[in-house]
Design a protein around this motif. Structure first.
Motif, PDB file in Angstrom:
ATOM      1  N   GLU A 111      35.727  94.463   5.389  1.00 48.82           N
ATOM      2  CA  GLU A 111      37.100  94.711   6.287  1.00 48.82           C
ATOM      3  C   GLU A 111      36.852  93.937   7.711  1.00 48.82           C
ATOM      4  OE1 GLU A 111      38.999  98.312   8.583  1.00 48.82           O
ATOM      5  OE2 GLU A 111      37.442  98.767   7.389  1.00 48.82           O
ATOM      6  N   LYS A 112      35.739  93.740   8.251  1.00 52.37           N
ATOM      7  CA  LYS A 112      35.743  93.046   9.692  1.00 52.37           C
ATOM      8  C   LYS A 112      35.895  91.357   9.196  1.00 52.37           C
ATOM      9  CE  LYS A 112      32.273  92.383  13.547  1.00 52.37           C
ATOM     10  NZ  LYS A 112      33.278  92.913  14.680  1.00 52.37           N
ATOM     11  N   LEU A 113      35.480  91.061   8.198  1.00 58.16           N
ATOM     12  CA  LEU A 113      35.576  89.855   7.934  1.00 58.16           C
ATOM     13  C   LEU A 113      37.010  89.304   7.443  1.00 58.16           C
ATOM     14  CD1 LEU A 113      34.112  87.229   7.472  1.00 58.16           C
ATOM     15  CD2 LEU A 113      33.286  87.902   5.192  1.00 58.16           C
ATOM     16  N   ARG A 114      37.654  90.269   6.619  1.00 63.48           N
ATOM     17  CA  ARG A 114      38.807  89.988   6.358  1.00 63.48           C
ATOM     18  C   ARG A 114      39.969  90.123   7.695  1.00 63.48           C
ATOM     19  NH1 ARG A 114      37.827  93.659   1.670  1.00 63.48           N
ATOM     20  NH2 ARG A 114      37.331  92.118  -0.084  1.00 63.48           N
ATOM     21  N   ILE A 115      39.447  90.588   8.633  1.00 58.34           N
ATOM     22  CA  ILE A 115      40.429  90.730   9.793  1.00 58.34           C
ATOM     23  C   ILE A 115      40.315  89.447  10.404  1.00 58.34           C
ATOM     24  CG2 ILE A 115      40.369  91.528  12.356  1.00 58.34           C
ATOM     25  CD1 ILE A 115      39.501  94.512  11.091  1.00 58.34           C
ATOM     26  N   GLU A 116      39.200  88.972  10.385  1.00 53.19           N
ATOM     27  CA  GLU A 116      39.049  87.348  11.055  1.00 53.19           C
ATOM     28  C   GLU A 116      40.147  86.676  10.193  1.00 53.19           C
ATOM     29  OE1 GLU A 116      37.298  86.785  13.506  1.00 53.19           O
ATOM     30  OE2 GLU A 116      35.563  87.969  13.674  1.00 53.19           O
ATOM     31  N   PHE A 117      40.112  86.749   8.784  1.00 52.19           N
ATOM     32  CA  PHE A 117      40.803  85.815   8.098  1.00 52.19           C
ATOM     33  C   PHE A 117      42.379  85.939   8.391  1.00 52.19           C
ATOM     34  CE2 PHE A 117      37.240  84.653   5.786  1.00 52.19           C
ATOM     35  CZ  PHE A 117      37.572  83.747   4.990  1.00 52.19           C
ATOM     36  N   ASN A 118      42.462  87.278   8.737  1.00 56.83           N
ATOM     37  CA  ASN A 118      44.188  87.631   8.937  1.00 56.83           C
ATOM     38  C   ASN A 118      44.380  87.143  10.683  1.00 56.83           C
ATOM     39  OD1 ASN A 118      44.635  88.940   6.615  1.00 56.83           O
ATOM     40  ND2 ASN A 118      43.982  90.970   7.386  1.00 56.83           N
ATOM     41  N   PHE A 148      37.030  87.022  -3.591  1.00 60.15           N
ATOM     42  CA  PHE A 148      36.828  88.561  -3.180  1.00 60.15           C
ATOM     43  C   PHE A 148      37.338  88.755  -1.966  1.00 60.15           C
ATOM     44  CE2 PHE A 148      33.940  91.733  -1.526  1.00 60.15           C
ATOM     45  CZ  PHE A 148      34.570  93.039  -2.481  1.00 60.15           C
ATOM     46  N   ILE A 149      37.026  88.052  -0.771  1.00 58.17           N
ATOM     47  CA  ILE A 149      37.598  88.048   0.561  1.00 58.17           C
ATOM     48  C   ILE A 149      39.100  88.000   0.708  1.00 58.17           C
ATOM     49  CG2 ILE A 149      37.285  87.342   3.003  1.00 58.17           C
ATOM     50  CD1 ILE A 149      34.537  86.148   2.116  1.00 58.17           C
ATOM     51  N   MET A 150      39.505  86.644  -0.023  1.00 58.44           N
ATOM     52  CA  MET A 150      40.949  86.297   0.228  1.00 58.44           C
ATOM     53  C   MET A 150      41.795  87.115  -0.647  1.00 58.44           C
ATOM     54  SD  MET A 150      40.204  82.192   0.614  1.00 58.44           S
ATOM     55  CE  MET A 150      42.145  82.046   1.302  1.00 58.44           C
ATOM     56  N   SER A 151      41.460  87.666  -1.539  1.00 62.22           N
ATOM     57  CA  SER A 151      42.621  88.493  -2.183  1.00 62.22           C
ATOM     58  C   SER A 151      43.135  89.675  -1.742  1.00 62.22           C
ATOM     59  CB  SER A 151      41.870  89.000  -3.594  1.00 62.22           C
ATOM     60  OG  SER A 151      40.619  89.897  -3.377  1.00 62.22           O
ATOM     61  N   LYS A 152      42.116  90.231  -0.534  1.00 61.05           N
ATOM     62  CA  LYS A 152      42.568  91.283   0.078  1.00 61.05           C
ATOM     63  C   LYS A 152      42.981  90.985   1.565  1.00 61.05           C
ATOM     64  CE  LYS A 152      39.961  94.347  -2.934  1.00 61.05           C
ATOM     65  NZ  LYS A 152      38.449  95.420  -2.953  1.00 61.05           N
ATOM     66  N   THR A 153      43.212  89.943   2.039  1.00 65.29           N
ATOM     67  CA  THR A 153      43.792  89.715   3.244  1.00 65.29           C
ATOM     68  C   THR A 153      45.280  89.532   3.178  1.00 65.29           C
ATOM     69  OG1 THR A 153      43.579  87.068   2.727  1.00 65.29           O
ATOM     70  CG2 THR A 153      41.869  88.266   3.877  1.00 65.29           C
ATOM     71  N   ASP A 154      46.241  89.451   4.324  1.00 62.74           N
ATOM     72  CA  ASP A 154      47.624  89.334   4.076  1.00 62.74           C
ATOM     73  C   ASP A 154      48.133  88.009   3.771  1.00 62.74           C
ATOM     74  OD1 ASP A 154      47.462  88.000   6.597  1.00 62.74           O
ATOM     75  OD2 ASP A 154      47.669  89.605   7.683  1.00 62.74           O
ATOM     76  N   ARG A 155      47.305  86.963   4.079  1.00 57.29           N
ATOM     77  CA  ARG A 155      47.419  85.569   3.417  1.00 57.29           C
ATOM     78  C   ARG A 155      48.535  84.802   4.503  1.00 57.29           C
ATOM     79  NH1 ARG A 155      47.358  85.497  -3.144  1.00 57.29           N
ATOM     80  NH2 ARG A 155      45.930  87.188  -3.403  1.00 57.29           N
ATOM     81  N   LEU A 156      48.607  85.174   5.573  1.00 61.86           N
ATOM     82  CA  LEU A 156      49.615  84.607   6.463  1.00 61.86           C
ATOM     83  C   LEU A 156      49.265  83.491   7.241  1.00 61.86           C
ATOM     84  CD1 LEU A 156      51.173  88.125   7.918  1.00 61.86           C
ATOM     85  CD2 LEU A 156      52.223  86.513   6.012  1.00 61.86           C
ATOM     86  N   GLN A 157      47.855  83.478   7.228  1.00 62.52           N
ATOM     87  CA  GLN A 157      46.979  82.539   7.877  1.00 62.52           C
ATOM     88  C   GLN A 157      46.835  81.506   6.872  1.00 62.52           C
ATOM     89  OE1 GLN A 157      47.075  82.246  10.996  1.00 62.52           O
ATOM     90  NE2 GLN A 157      47.280  84.274  11.812  1.00 62.52           N
ATOM     91  N   THR A 158      46.896  80.212   7.332  1.00 59.24           N
ATOM     92  CA  THR A 158      46.355  79.073   6.277  1.00 59.24           C
ATOM     93  C   THR A 158      45.045  78.944   6.440  1.00 59.24           C
ATOM     94  OG1 THR A 158      48.686  77.809   7.125  1.00 59.24           O
ATOM     95  CG2 THR A 158      46.553  76.483   5.870  1.00 59.24           C
ATOM     96  N   THR A 159      44.628  78.558   5.110  1.00 59.52           N
ATOM     97  CA  THR A 159      43.386  77.978   4.544  1.00 59.52           C
ATOM     98  C   THR A 159      43.182  76.717   4.466  1.00 59.52           C
ATOM     99  OG1 THR A 159      42.590  80.361   3.976  1.00 59.52           O
ATOM    100  CG2 THR A 159      41.169  78.614   3.359  1.00 59.52           C
TER     101      THR A 159
END
Length: 267
Positions: free
Chosen positions: A169-176, A198-209
């Motif tokens: 959850e903490k890691l996905r917050i960074e991605f968001n 596994f990480i990115m599938s549960k992010t909001d994907r609003l930030q570019t990778t």
């Protein structure tokens, strides 16, 4: 052009170790296989490191501690890691977090005052201006061997059990929160793509990778699994050499030089 205060996440893959003169997972696998029966080697030719370790454990050919000792010896022999790349990363002040799938202790041993360490087993809630450092596979130096993720079963355990949910959850917050730049990725490493999915599938994907890579990307384009993954998450490709990593990012995002090219969304 982005604000000069904009920060990124930096995700380091296996090939990053080549850049800092440390063993990659392929080197680790060769070291493990060098002490294994030849017939077993043949049957393990296409295995990833985690799969290889799982096979050894399942067949009771090695205990986990024996394999950890091989890894520890390998890293202790490689005591001339190149710190210049890391120094440039920290000096740039462009990254709020560094995420790694590698095993080395370079940051802990040389930049400990600049980072706050997180693993699936120990989440750091320190409020400070330090760079958050996420070590996805834990620590091979930990006295508790279960706090080092090495086999396929280990990976499954940290992904499935609720005890580790806070870390993810903490890691996905960074991605968001901010864009993520992937550096040193071995795109043929299915474990790397699987953990990233596994990480990115549960992010909001609003930030570019972004995937920063040299001309090696061209050889990956023929692999549908890789191009499908790139397209699935709309990953943008920034082509460049490792030695120009920070200058190229400054050029692209902060207009310090003429903007570079980016390729995106392979068909």
């Amino acid at each position: 052009m982005l604000s000069n205060n904009t920060k990124f996440n930096l995700l380091l893959g296996d090939n990053f170790n080549k850049l800092v003169s440390l063993p990659t997972k392929q080197v680790i696998m060769r070291s493990i296989l060098s002490v294994i029966d030849r017939d077993f080697i043949v049957s393990s030719n296409n295995s990833s490191l985690a799969e290889l370790v799982q096979k050894l454990l399942d067949k009771v050919l090695n205990e986990k501690q024996e394999i950890v000792d091989i890894i520890s010896d390998l890293f202790s022999m490689e005591n001339k890691s190149d710190l210049s790349f890391y120094k440039e990363i920290f000096d740039s002040d462009m990254f709020s977090s560094i995420i790694t799938t590698n095993f080395d202790y370079t940051l802990e041993e040389n930049f400990l005052n600049l980072i706050k360490i997180n693993t699936p087993f120990d989440v750091n809630n320190e409020e400070s201006g330090k760079v958050a450092f996420y070590k996805i596979y834990g620590d091979y130096k930990d006295k508790d061997i279960d706090k080092f993720v090495l086999s396929s079963q280990d990976i499954k355990r940290i992904k499935v059990l609720g005890f580790y949910a806070k870390f993810w959850e903490k890691l996905r917050i960074e991605f968001n929160k901010r864009a993520t730049i992937i550096l040193g990725a071995n795109l043929e490493d299915k474990e790397f793509l699987d953990i990233l999915d596994f990480i990115m599938s549960k992010t909001d994907r609003l930030q570019t990778t972004y995937l920063y890579i040299n001309d090696e990307i061209d050889k990956y384009m023929a692999d549908k699994n890789i191009t499908n993954f790139i397209n699935k998450y709309s990953i943008e490709i920034i082509k460049g050499e490792a030695k120009d990593f920070i200058p190229n990012l400054k050029e692209r995002f902060f207009d310090e030089k003429k903007s570079g090219d980016a390729l995106q969304n392979f068909a």
